[in-house]
Design a protein around this motif. Structure first.
Motif: not given
Length: 359
Positions: A214-220, A256-262, A267-269, A276-280
């Motif tokens: 699925h073209p979904v973004t999973v955000r941790f 790994a690549h730089r995502g948006s500011s938030t 990341f992608s496989l 996927a993305a991490i929101i710190p």
């Protein structure tokens, strides 16, 4: 927009000087207000509007079981109030609107609000964040209204663990709604997962599998200190570095690549359709790039997550104040936006819950 009487005037008069004179009259009767910006040169183009503070879950990182919903009957901001609010924001340069809560799908008029935002000149993107419990009731209407994107919050894929986190037995409904949403592929979807040490930190791999087909973004997402005094101080916080470590352990082939500011890290496989993305949200400070303003469900404008009081908007909406007066209030709120919200909030009293802030 020119009034109909002015249009008639133009049709009946070909003299350019008369047209110019009439245009000047129109300009003088309507104050021109510049796009919304704060004292530090940050343009504000994104509004998060909480349409209710009520929620049908009681998540351990947001609302305690004892937390009472707003004492105000119904929803303080009416449909007309919110439509007028969005119209004003668009004229102030807001281009993106996100409806939040509480749980926005508790409002029966949510699709009507989306449609109103979509037809507002200047608004380019309308999105919504939901816990998904009631999505089956509203999805068709939301799609018909033109919703551009949807974020669905789901912190575990285990039924019993879901009940523990949310204190409600709603996992089957949410899981079914999520599966239907992904199968339909009708709009961009992001999954929001608040990561908690020892609670759901072992489920990264299960969530990543959603990105396979699925073209979904999973955000941790990192836990934040707006948890209604529940788990913030209990050692459940899981920071960016640990989340990234767990991801790399499970999937060494992650690109790994730089995502948006938030999202900060994305990341992608290889061969997977989603990402996927991490929101710190706690360990990284995004203040220098902040373009947001929030309107709470109680009708206050807050310029920052760490803004305790905000500026009261509801009375102006309820007495149908004009554009200039409401715009002046937003300009006042923008002026109160701190250069560094985290530093500004240190030692102060925070709002109790994200439901009080507008997501």
């Amino acid at each position: 927009m020119q009034r109909s009487s002015d249009n008639i005037f133009y049709k009946r008069n070909n003299d350019a000087s008369i047209k110019t004179e009439n245009q000047c009259a129109l300009t003088s009767s309507r104050i021109v207000i510049p796009p919304l910006a704060d004292r530090f040169g940050r343009n504000i183009t994104y509004a998060r509007i909480a349409v209710t503070s009520s929620c049908n879950l009681r998540c351990s990182y947001c609302l305690s079981e004892e937390h009472h919903d707003s004492p105000s009957p119904g929803h303080p901001m009416s449909t007309a109030d919110i439509e007028r609010l969005i119209s004003t924001l668009a004229r102030l340069g807001i281009r993106k609107v996100r409806f939040t809560g509480g749980e926005p799908l508790l409002r029966s008029d949510i699709a009507e609000l989306v449609a109103a935002a979509k037809r507002t000149p200047g608004i380019e993107t309308v999105s919504l964040t939901t816990n998904g419990v009631l999505l089956h009731r509203h999805l068709d209407a939301l799609l018909d209204a033109g919703l551009d994107a949807l974020n669905l919050s789901i912190d575990t894929l285990d039924r019993e663990r879901y009940r523990t986190i949310t204190r409600r037995d709603k996992f089957d409904e949410v899981k079914a709604n999520l599966e239907n949403l992904l199968v339909r592929q009708a709009l961009p979807v992001k999954l929001n997962i608040v990561m908690m040490r020892g609670i759901n930190s072992d489920e990264i791999g299960r969530f990543m599998e959603y990105t396979r087909n699925h073209p979904v973004t999973v955000r941790f997402m990192e836990l934040q200190p707006f948890d209604d005094h529940q788990i913030w101080k209990t050692g459940r916080f899981l920071g960016l570095d640990k989340i990234r470590e767990l991801l790399m352990q499970a999937y060494p082939e992650l690109a790994a690549h730089r995502g948006s500011s938030t999202e900060y890290f994305s990341f992608s496989l290889p061969g997977y359709r989603g990402s996927a993305a991490i929101i710190p949200a706690y360990t990284r400070n995004f203040c220098s790039e902040c373009n947001r303003i929030r309107v709470t469900a109680e009708g206050s404008v807050i310029s920052c997550l760490y803004d305790k009081h905000g500026v009261e908007l509801l009375p102006l909406l309820q007495r149908q104040a004009g554009f200039e007066e409401i715009a002046a209030l937003f300009m006042k709120a923008a002026e109160q936006k701190p250069e560094n919200g985290r530093t500004n909030g240190e030692g102060g009293t925070l709002r109790t819950s994200m439901s009080e802030i507008g997501g």
